[in-house]
Design an enzyme around this catalytic site. Structure first.
Site, mmCIF file in Angstrom:
data_model
loop_
_atom_site.group_PDB
_atom_site.id
_atom_site.type_symbol
_atom_site.label_atom_id
_atom_site.label_comp_id
_atom_site.label_asym_id
_atom_site.label_seq_id
_atom_site.Cartn_x
_atom_site.Cartn_y
_atom_site.Cartn_z
ATOM 1 N N HIS A 39 6.323 -86.680 -13.959
ATOM 2 C CA HIS A 39 6.221 -85.936 -12.704
ATOM 3 C C HIS A 39 5.492 -86.167 -11.827
ATOM 4 O O HIS A 39 4.266 -85.715 -11.697
ATOM 5 C CB HIS A 39 6.242 -84.365 -13.131
ATOM 6 C CG HIS A 39 6.931 -83.720 -14.247
ATOM 7 N ND1 HIS A 39 6.883 -84.392 -15.518
ATOM 8 C CD2 HIS A 39 8.078 -83.208 -14.494
ATOM 9 C CE1 HIS A 39 7.904 -83.865 -16.441
ATOM 10 N NE2 HIS A 39 8.520 -83.295 -15.688
ATOM 11 N N HIS A 287 10.178 -83.441 -8.374
ATOM 12 C CA HIS A 287 9.604 -82.952 -9.272
ATOM 13 C C HIS A 287 9.401 -83.843 -10.761
ATOM 14 O O HIS A 287 8.423 -83.806 -11.060
ATOM 15 C CB HIS A 287 10.437 -81.881 -9.732
ATOM 16 C CG HIS A 287 9.893 -81.076 -10.890
ATOM 17 N ND1 HIS A 287 8.961 -80.237 -11.363
ATOM 18 C CD2 HIS A 287 10.783 -81.400 -12.506
ATOM 19 C CE1 HIS A 287 9.039 -79.760 -12.368
ATOM 20 N NE2 HIS A 287 9.961 -80.560 -13.170
ATOM 21 N N GLU A 439 3.157 -59.087 -27.464
ATOM 22 C CA GLU A 439 2.924 -60.154 -28.445
ATOM 23 C C GLU A 439 2.859 -61.531 -28.101
ATOM 24 O O GLU A 439 1.963 -62.305 -28.639
ATOM 25 C CB GLU A 439 4.123 -59.873 -29.600
ATOM 26 C CG GLU A 439 4.344 -58.647 -30.135
ATOM 27 C CD GLU A 439 5.226 -57.653 -29.441
ATOM 28 O OE1 GLU A 439 5.747 -58.256 -28.234
ATOM 29 O OE2 GLU A 439 5.503 -56.678 -29.761
ATOM 30 N N HIS A 500 14.306 -54.239 -37.567
ATOM 31 C CA HIS A 500 13.043 -54.163 -38.010
ATOM 32 C C HIS A 500 12.836 -54.877 -39.314
ATOM 33 O O HIS A 500 11.775 -54.957 -39.664
ATOM 34 C CB HIS A 500 12.331 -52.953 -37.939
ATOM 35 C CG HIS A 500 11.988 -52.153 -36.743
ATOM 36 N ND1 HIS A 500 13.121 -52.298 -35.444
ATOM 37 C CD2 HIS A 500 11.223 -51.617 -36.057
ATOM 38 C CE1 HIS A 500 12.503 -51.303 -34.655
ATOM 39 N NE2 HIS A 500 11.077 -51.385 -34.712
HETATM 40 C C1 LIG Z 1 9.079 -72.452 -21.118
HETATM 41 C C2 LIG Z 1 9.307 -73.686 -20.482
HETATM 42 N N1 LIG Z 1 10.854 -73.435 -19.833
HETATM 43 C C3 LIG Z 1 11.345 -74.629 -19.306
HETATM 44 C C4 LIG Z 1 10.633 -75.830 -19.037
HETATM 45 C C5 LIG Z 1 11.216 -77.083 -18.484
HETATM 46 N N2 LIG Z 1 10.480 -77.475 -16.899
HETATM 47 C C6 LIG Z 1 9.362 -78.032 -17.016
HETATM 48 S S1 LIG Z 1 8.872 -78.044 -15.308
HETATM 49 C C7 LIG Z 1 10.005 -76.749 -14.812
HETATM 50 C C8 LIG Z 1 10.062 -76.412 -13.311
HETATM 51 C C9 LIG Z 1 8.607 -75.676 -13.034
HETATM 52 O O1 LIG Z 1 8.740 -75.371 -11.772
HETATM 53 P P1 LIG Z 1 7.205 -75.092 -11.320
HETATM 54 O O2 LIG Z 1 6.427 -74.430 -12.287
HETATM 55 O O3 LIG Z 1 7.499 -74.505 -9.882
HETATM 56 O O4 LIG Z 1 6.565 -76.466 -11.084
HETATM 57 P P2 LIG Z 1 6.578 -77.532 -9.994
HETATM 58 O O5 LIG Z 1 8.068 -78.196 -10.069
HETATM 59 O O6 LIG Z 1 6.694 -76.953 -8.733
HETATM 60 O O7 LIG Z 1 5.447 -78.679 -10.208
HETATM 61 C C10 LIG Z 1 10.815 -76.539 -15.995
HETATM 62 C C11 LIG Z 1 11.897 -75.584 -15.800
HETATM 63 C C12 LIG Z 1 9.173 -75.864 -19.726
HETATM 64 N N3 LIG Z 1 8.514 -76.806 -19.561
HETATM 65 N N4 LIG Z 1 8.826 -74.507 -20.464
#
Ligand SMILES: Cc1ncc(C[n+]2csc(CCOP(=O)(O)OP(=O)(O)O)c2C)c(N)n1
Ligand SMILES: [Mg+2]
Length: 695
Positions: A39, A287, A439, A500
């Site tokens: 990234h 990204h 939780e 539950h």
């Molecule tokens: C819980 C979770 N869901 C999905 C992902 C997959 N994922 C990685 S980065 C991303 C997008 C993140 O967007 P943002 O936080 O705005 O980061 P940016 O691209 O702006 O750096 C996703 C959906 C993940 N890492 N964790």
């Protein structure tokens, strides 16, 4: 934009700042390009932020990344890991091992960065606590980092309250967490922010990368709320920096955070993902994929960087970090070491507590007064026995603390002794933590407490372990000794019904590598389960406890509960051993197995009862021990557990039987459920007779 190394004019600090920032950017770009995965966009955008935090503000000594009073840095948007690998490398942060020894070599070498995301590299895809020194917590599942940072902030407040004395600020560190849109969209981020606001954690600063981009494109697709207003509602202090390249404004905002009292700070930082990329900036294309060779050149040109240079660290950059965070961190640590030395002279006991905690040692006498329960047919519930144990442990171990997600009266986790208190904004000494009905944030927060070397527990109904699962998994991945207390372990809360009643939960926790799951079968097994768990340093544990009373076995008749330390043990046997059939049970079904055994014995059959408290502990015993408990020659085996039968085949073998759950439960009194689902001692005995061909 910078000019690059070896220019004839002398470098000003401003130029060195820019050069350092562009080094973070280009290392990130090159690493992703070489790995063909990763990234790049967010490191390109956030390099100035991370530079400002590390080189201008943070008190962190690269020579000793585990110095207790260091500021913490959490990269909650873990996909931007190259930010962390770059600064750990450029600051010359040193490695430490799992025994907390400093090793002298760099935590992240340039070679590691060249091998970003490759096997064995100390620059893996996402920050990994147990793997790379200088990483404060594992991140990647979005929202976990910020939620964990709340636990770190609770820990700092608690530590400061207990250990600081006039003139001795032993703990006064801050926690910085960088997050993106994803962390703020995830529920766990909201739970944690709400809790942090309630607790007034003014040692906590989140910096939100407001770039309007996630993977699918613009945040206009799915995230249009007013984040500032939301956090205002939570009781946070909100700051805004409109230009992610404006180092001075970033620093000002961080300064305001440090002066803010009574509430956590959110800095909303407007940034441009893929900053400097003519064709990809401000798009989701920046990204999660390499920029491509051509675009890399264009980007480097826009930074004033040599277009063909790769993994370049220009002259002066490392020195600039050494003069910044290096000098500041070393001085701060040296001052702290002096302070601790005179503190030790005045408060030797408190000082030795601080030191013991750092090594995860338990204080002498930590297990004194643990209860011993007398035989009692009516018995006591697992949760009640647990409550007694927790109250003893919390008095013996100053830094043992915890709480529940609003279920303490049911979980029996309240620390009731004089002076235990509740941790709140107005009482930082409290050892009862109130997580509210959150939780997931609770589990992440207790990981944050563990990372801060406290010994925390968090509690809820076993069914809601599902709501905490991502953080439970991370505790195992991070190798943290976090303790999860789960009560209402099966169908014991009968009338509440299938919503539950856990079914698949034991199997799913047992499937998490490294997590130790224990389901003790009577009060003394609860004590022994805690005794085992407390001695773990690098493994989390889940204690799965009954709601309803379980008979306290007479240990003069049956084997001592100390067998719990081996995971499974022979509780009752046929005279002289050599059983024909083995009954294996855990938790509330142990008493059933014992009754069935007595019935079989009365009928002249040779049976054995094995109390199987923990698969994981049993599986790590020597083969000789395992074979002595479950002799391979005895294939007639019945396992009984009020949970999914999934996985029990490994202990009963293809000739054995499992009495367990294949469906969800139902809403009815416990007795009716036991009858409906077959958890009755005569049915266990019948299964055994059946296997022996003796109907
Ligand atoms: C819980 C979770 N869901 C999905 C992902 C997959 N994922 C990685 S980065 C991303 C997008 C993140 O967007 P943002 O936080 O705005 O980061 P940016 O691209 O702006 O750096 C996703 C959906 C993940 N890492 N964790
Ligand atoms: Mg984003």
């Amino acid at each position: 934009m910078s000019t690059i190394a070896n220019v004839s004019e002398p470098m000003t600090d401003a130029k060195l700042d820019q050069l350092s920032i562009d080094t973070i950017r280009t290392l990130s770009i090159d690493a992703v390009q070489r790995a063909k995965s990763g990234h790049p966009g967010t490191p390109m955008a956030l390099a100035p932020l991370v530079y400002a935090i590390w080189n201008r503000v943070m008190r962190f000594d690269p020579d000793d990344p585990i110095w207790p009073n260091r500021d913490r840095f959490v990269l909650s948007n873990g996909h931007a890991s190259m930010l962390l690998w770059s600064v750990l490398h450029l600051t010359g942060t040193k490695a430490v091992n799992a025994d907390y020894e400093r090793l002298g070599h760099p935590s992240v070498s340039l070679d590691d960065i060249r091998r970003f995301r490759q096997i064995e590299s100390k620059a893996p895809g996402h920050p990994e606590y147990h793997w790379v020194s200088g990483v404060e917590t594992t991140t990647g599942p979005l929202g976990q980092g910020v939620a964990t940072s709340v636990g770190m902030a609770i820990a700092e407040k608690w530590l400061a309250d207990r250990y600081n004395r006039p003139g001795f600020a032993i703990f006064d560190y801050d926690i910085y967490a960088v997050c993106g849109d994803g962390c703020l969209m995830e529920g766990v981020g909201s739970e944690a922010a709400s809790l942090a606001g309630h607790l007034g954690l003014d040692n906590l600063c989140w910096i939100y990368d407001n770039n309007h981009i996630t993977i699918e494109g613009s945040t206009s697709l799915a995230f249009t709320e007013d984040v500032a207003t939301r956090f205002l509602g939570y009781g946070w202090n909100i700051l805004r920096v409109g230009d992610a390249n404006d180092l001075d404004r970033i620093q000002q905002a961080l300064d305001v955070f440090r002066k803010t009292e009574g509430r956590p700070t959110l800095i909303i930082l407007d940034s441009h993902i893929g900053y400097g990329s003519p064709n990809k900036q401000d798009t989701s294309a920046a990204h999660g994929e390499p920029l491509g060779d051509d675009e890399v050149r264009l980007v480097k040109r826009s930074y004033g960087w040599p277009e063909d240079a790769q993994f370049l660290v220009p002259d002066g950059v490392r020195e600039h970090f050494a003069a910044g965070i290096g000098a500041r961190g070393a001085a701060a640590r040296a001052r702290w070491a002096d302070l601790l030395a005179s503190y030790r002279a005045t408060y030797p006991e408190l000082a030795s507590e601080v030191e013991a905690m750092q090594r995860r040692d338990l204080p002498a006498g930590w297990d004194r007064n643990l209860p011993v329960f007398a035989a009692d047919a009516k018995g006591i519930a697992g949760r009640d026995a647990s409550g007694k144990v927790l109250n003893v442990l919390a008095q013996n171990i100053p830094w043992f603390l915890g709480g529940s997600a609003d279920l303490a009266p049911s979980n029996k986790t309240t620390l009731t002794y004089e002076g235990a208190g509740s941790f709140q904004a107005g009482n930082r000494a409290g050892k009862n933590l109130h997580f509210g009905i959150r939780e997931h944030a609770m589990a992440a927060a207790i990981n944050g407490l563990s990372l801060s070397k406290l010994r925390p527990f968090g509690a809820t109904f076993f069914i809601f372990s599902d709501y905490a699962r991502p953080a439970i998994r991370l505790s195992a991945l991070m190798e943290l000794p976090t303790i999860f207390v789960f009560t209402h372990d099966a169908m014991g809360d009968g009338e509440d019904g299938p919503t539950h009643q856990p079914v698949e939960h034991l199997a799913s926790l047992r499937a998490i590598p490294g997590l130790i799951t224990l389901r003790p079968g009577d009060a003394n097994e609860v004590v022994e389960a805690y005794r085992y768990v407390m001695q773990l340093r690098h493994q989390p544990a889940a204690l799965v406890l009954s709601r309803q009373p379980l008979p306290t076995l007479d240990r003069r008749t049956y084997a001592p509960a100390t067998g719990v330390a081996r995971g499974a043990y022979i509780l009752a046997d046929s005279p002289g051993g050599s059983p024909d059939v083995i009954l294996i049970a855990s938790g509330s079904e142990l008493a059933l197995a014992v009754q069935a055994h007595e019935e079989l014995r009365a009928g002249g059959m040779r049976s054995r009862v094995v109390s199987m408290v923990s698969w994981e502990i049993f599986d790590r015993q020597a083969p000789e021990y395992r074979d002595s408990v479950l002799p391979p020659s005895v294939t007639a085996r019945v396992a009984v557990e009020q949970a999914s039968t999934f996985g029990w085949e490994r202990y009963v073998g293809s000739a054995g039987r499992v009495i367990g759950m294949k469906t969800f439960g139902a809403s009815a009194p416990l007795k009716a459920l036991q009858e409906k689902f077959g958890f009755e001692h005569d049915r266990v005995a019948a299964a055994a007779r059946d296997l022996l061909g003796k109907r």
